[in-house]
Design an enzyme around this catalytic site. Structure first.
Site, PDB file in Angstrom:
ATOM      1  N   ASP A  55     114.985  66.481  16.387  1.00 21.39           N
ATOM      2  CA  ASP A  55     116.283  65.830  16.200  1.00 21.39           C
ATOM      3  C   ASP A  55     117.363  66.662  16.903  1.00 21.39           C
ATOM      4  OD1 ASP A  55     118.227  64.149  15.180  1.00 21.39           O
ATOM      5  OD2 ASP A  55     118.403  65.269  13.302  1.00 21.39           O
ATOM      6  N   ASP A  94     121.287  57.568  14.088  1.00 20.35           N
ATOM      7  CA  ASP A  94     121.989  57.346  12.818  1.00 20.35           C
ATOM      8  C   ASP A  94     122.696  56.005  12.754  1.00 20.35           C
ATOM      9  OD1 ASP A  94     121.039  59.807  12.210  1.00 20.35           O
ATOM     10  OD2 ASP A  94     122.909  60.863  12.656  1.00 20.35           O
ATOM     11  N   GLU A 113     120.104  66.156  21.886  1.00 21.94           N
ATOM     12  CA  GLU A 113     120.888  65.577  23.007  1.00 21.94           C
ATOM     13  C   GLU A 113     121.339  66.637  24.005  1.00 21.94           C
ATOM     14  OE1 GLU A 113     121.235  64.815  19.797  1.00 21.94           O
ATOM     15  OE2 GLU A 113     120.172  62.921  19.987  1.00 21.94           O
TER      16      GLU A 113
HETATM   17  C1  GLC Z   1     120.690  63.746  12.083  1.00 25.57           C
HETATM   18  C2  GLC Z   1     119.491  62.824  12.241  1.00 25.57           C
HETATM   19  C3  GLC Z   1     119.034  62.337  10.900  1.00 25.57           C
HETATM   20  C4  GLC Z   1     118.741  63.535  10.009  1.00 25.57           C
HETATM   21  C5  GLC Z   1     119.955  64.450   9.908  1.00 25.57           C
HETATM   22  C6  GLC Z   1     119.659  65.737   9.143  1.00 25.57           C
HETATM   23  O1  GLC Z   1     121.791  63.044  11.636  1.00 25.57           O
HETATM   24  O2  GLC Z   1     119.746  61.764  13.099  1.00 25.57           O
HETATM   25  O3  GLC Z   1     117.921  61.514  11.024  1.00 25.57           O
HETATM   26  O4  GLC Z   1     118.367  63.115   8.742  1.00 25.57           O
HETATM   27  O5  GLC Z   1     120.385  64.806  11.201  1.00 25.57           O
HETATM   28  O6  GLC Z   1     118.619  66.451   9.709  1.00 25.57           O
END
Ligand code: GLC
Length: 802
Positions: free
Chosen positions: A407, A485, A410
């Site tokens: 995650d 998200d 980017e």
């Molecule tokens: C980001 C991710 C989400 C995750 C969060 C905490 O917002 O997109 O899926 O739960 O981080 O790790």
């Protein structure tokens, strides 16, 4: 040279006339008087690469997007020179290069129809600030031409009249039309006059695409740096365009383990261990199938990757094992930001080995993420990827974690206006040192790649499972993905549907949304409708931020729980069908989801449809996207289809109302289809079963269906231990023939086939298996629509009476 004074005044430069031409095997070079070189490479008969330089010399030819495994080679190539242009001919395409302007025109070699034509063609602007050029291409947008693709853009399937940017961006709570968001997939397909082609602009800088927005008759694309470097891919079938693009940028290296196609449950965050267990136990107690449980950032010690919070998870290895005994695979999150902490060995090692990204003048790239201030590994350096892969040894080999979720790659940086690294950050780019302007869009891809290699190594002989948020073209080779998200609203249900379709036609089929929405909390009705859509996405996971309450299938009351169970059960029954579609995807690049335009491009009614899609090649699905409704209007593509719930036949090629109470949704099966079904299991591998169901949908005529199977994990299938059954259905008035051809060395666990006939217009009176007459009473238990075949048949011949 075409003089365009207005544009020239804006600083645009254009190629002048060709003064030199050279051919080296499959590559042609056209040099102009003002030192522009156009390099044309015939990759395949239907794929041509166009590459331009303005300096008289090309840089090192390197791409993260194109795979070395892409197939190359053509049957025919001929280049001729005419008075005003050069002509390049393959067996599929004719390409003309104008001598005065370097402009391109591309024709179908068979019927000589113009498919694509440069408007101004290649032009550029010199970049004083960064050096190099802003490279631009403009093409004529033909009458009634439509455009598709570009990855995760949250807009209707057809992009005509719109403009987009590709710059992977952390986009919490994005909305319809937000652009850019998480992915950069600079590939589109176009269709005009029943001919489809695609353009892959393989440039990792920030790119833009304009589909007739600025000027109605012009389609253009440009990049902030790098080369004008694009692949022109001809169909004329859109499915072939997508398949060819997927071949160029790579198919997944292996099938996912079958459990990864099951249902997954996630939340930010399940902890401590007792809460994780409570969730998994509830799934089993309520008999809702589930294969994977996710641990979000709170499982770590202070958000340090590769560590555990021992207060909440005192013995991760034991927990993971216990979950596994109960049929749950554990998937954990790993982010790129490494906490600045000299006591933390991962940080210390990367610091000592000089693996972190640095600013232009030498300081480290420091940015805030969950752990506070972090440094970030430069995944564009092979040595760093190697090191990163090794970090997974303990998690995977020792603790037994089965999947990793990448995650924030980017890369996301908090509390800064541009949400990411500044432009000047340096990257290795596999030995082609550059700034973040060039590496940004591939950073997450390279992280996922390193993660994938770690899992592949340490999970061996099992298959790896990785999921990523950021992606560039080609990322599908290593990992699955989700859309980031989203929000628990009806609009986002619509977005989830178009995104999954768009990703599939952008070569990335293993994708899905956070079911139910990540931000905020859905009402039960929205959750149920979202599950209905989600079970038809290759990646099927409920995830939520956890801020606004729970989002497990049972928190919305029993009515919703029952609906959710019913649809997850359907997903598990259809696993062999999905697995077969995945097989087609990794072998032939055929997208698992097909937007209607991809399914039937000849029918112009499909060109603007966004809601309906075909799952695999036989099941038509249309999610209900509005509250308080008992059905919806939808377009049924041409052909005859059976309503999955009622077996009622409808004739396609028209829009119609379809009933769908909350416990239902519009699903149709193509006539003549043979749909394989497993029994419902609580998780993949729960049951040993020796019988598989084949749902056969009657048709007058012929239809072919497939069923792929293997050991559901491991690599034996690559050595031929798989089974691929082809079913040929032939239906006549009072007769059916079902032929089976089996290929591969694998013996599936089932040897019996329960064949259920839908909409037979006759009563079965007798049948033969491989030319031997069978006692009807024994084999169908007196059911008129069903027979049990207790061997691997090659031909079933069925006779009936009205
Ligand atoms: C980001 C991710 C989400 C995750 C969060 C905490 O917002 O997109 O899926 O739960 O981080 O790790």
């Amino acid at each position: 040279m075409i003089v365009n004074t207005e544009l020239e005044q804006k600083g645009n430069l254009f190629p002048s006339e060709i003064i030199k031409y050279k051919k080296v095997v499959d590559t042609l070079y056209f040099t102009t008087k003002n030192n522009v070189i156009l390099q044309v490479t015939v990759v395949r008969d239907s794929v041509i690469r166009f590459r331009y330089t303005t300096t008289g010399k090309f840089d090192n030819d390197f791409s993260y997007g194109i795979t070395i495994h892409a197939s190359r080679g053509y049957n025919f190539l001929e280049v001729t020179e005419e008075e005003t242009h050069y002509v390049i001919k393959t067996s599929k395409l004719i390409c003309k290069v104008e001598k005065l302007s370097l402009q391109i025109k591309i024709y179908d070699a068979l019927d000589l129809k113009l498919i694509n034509e440069d408007e101004l063609g290649f032009h550029w602007e010199e970049s004083y600030e960064f050096g190099g050029d802003i490279v631009k291409m403009s093409k004529v947008c033909q009458r009634a031409e439509s455009y598709y693709g570009l990855g995760d853009k949250p807009v209707g399937v057809n992009m005509k009249g719109k403009r987009f940017e590709n710059w992977v961006t952390d986009s919490y709570a994005f909305g319809k039309d937000t652009d850019p968001i998480y992915k950069a997939i600079p590939f589109y397909t176009a269709i005009q006059d029943n001919k489809s082609y695609g353009i892959f602009f393989d440039n990792t800088f920030k790119t833009h695409f304009d589909f007739g927005q600025e000027r109605r008759n012009v389609t253009s694309f440009w990049a902030q740096g790098g080369e004008m470097n694009y692949y022109f891919i001809y169909g004329p079938k859109m499915e072939d365009v997508v398949a060819n693009y997927t071949d160029l940028t790579g198919k997944p290296h292996a099938l996912p383990p079958l459990w990864a196609l099951g249902f997954h449950q996630c939340k930010w965050s399940y902890f401590p261990e007792s809460e994780v267990k409570e969730i998994t136990n509830t799934f089993r107690k309520l008999q809702i199938p589930c294969d994977a449980i996710y641990l979000d950032i709170d499982y770590m010690d202070g958000f340090r990757c590769f560590t555990w919070d021992k207060n909440h998870f005192p013995d991760p290895k034991r927990m993971v094992k216990e979950l596994e005994n109960d049929g749950f695979k554990t998937v954990v999150i790993i982010d790129p930001g490494i906490k600045i902490d000299l006591e933390y060995d991962v940080f210390k090692e990367a610091l000592d080995k000089d693996y972190f990204c640095k600013r232009a003048d030498g300081p480290y790239m420091k940015g805030k993420v969950w752990p506070g201030e972090c440094y970030f590994p430069d995944y564009t350096k092979p040595e760093v990827r190697e090191w990163w892969s090794e970090l997974f040894k303990e998690l995977i080999e020792d603790i037994g974690v089965k999947g990793v979720w990448n995650d924030m790659n980017e890369p996301a940086v908090m509390e800064v206006p541009n949400k990411t690294f500044p432009d000047d950050v340096r990257h290795d780019f596999d030995g082609n040192p550059c700034s973040h302007r060039k590496a940004h869009n591939v950073y997450g891809m390279q992280m996922a790649r390193a993660t994938y290699h770690g899992l592949k190594k340490f999970a061996y002989p099992k298959r790896p499972f990785v999921i990523t948020r950021a992606a560039y073209s080609g990322t599908q080779r290593y990992t699955s993905t989700w859309m980031g998200d989203n929000v628990a609203t009806w609009e986002h249900l619509w977005i989830a549907n178009v995104q999954a379709q768009r990703m599939a036609m952008s070569g990335f089929s293993f994708a899905g949304s956070d079911i139910g929405g990540f931000a905020e909390q859905p009402q039960g009705e929205l959750f149920a409708r979202w599950i209905q859509l989600g079970v038809f996405h290759a990646f099927c996971r409920v995830h939520s931020s956890g801020d606004h309450g729970d989002q497990e299938p049972w928190v919305f009351g029993t009515e919703i729980t029952d609906i959710v169970r019913k649809f997850i059960e359907l997903r598990y029954q259809l696993l062999p069908y999905l697995y077969t579609a995945f097989w087609d995807y990794i072998n032939d690049g055929i997208p698992i989801l097909k937007s209607l335009v991809l399914f039937d491009q000849e029918d112009v009614h499909t060109h603007y449809r966004s809601d309906e899609f075909v799952y695999g090649d036989k099941i038509l699905v249309c999610p209900v996207l509005e509250p308080n409704t008992k059905g919806r209007r939808m377009y049924i593509p041409r052909g005859n289809w059976y309503n999955f719930w009622t077996d009622e036949m409808v004739e396609g090629g028209k829009e119609m109302w379809v009933d769908a109470d909350l416990d239902s949704m519009p699903i149709f099966i193509k006539e003549g289809a043979v749909i394989p079904k497993y029994p419902v299991q609580q998780y993949v591998g729960e049951k040993q079963f020796n019988e598989i169901t084949l749902d056969v949908y009657y048709k007058v005529g012929k239809e072919t269906s497939k069923l792929y199977d293997d050991a559901h994990d491991g690599y034996d299938y690559k050595k031929g231990r798989y089974s691929l059954r082809t079913f040929k259905f032939t239906g006549k008035e009072n007769e059916i023939i079902l032929q089976q051809h089996k290929e591969g060395k694998f013996d599936a666990q089932y040897s019996n086939f329960r064949i259920v006939f839908h909409n037979l217009p006759f009563k079965i009176t007798s049948f033969e298996i491989d030319n031997v007459k069978v006692d009807l009473q024994e084999s169908n238990g007196n059911k008129h629509q069903e027979i049990l075949v207790e061997k691997s048949f090659t031909e079933i011949h069925l006779f009936g009476d009205e």
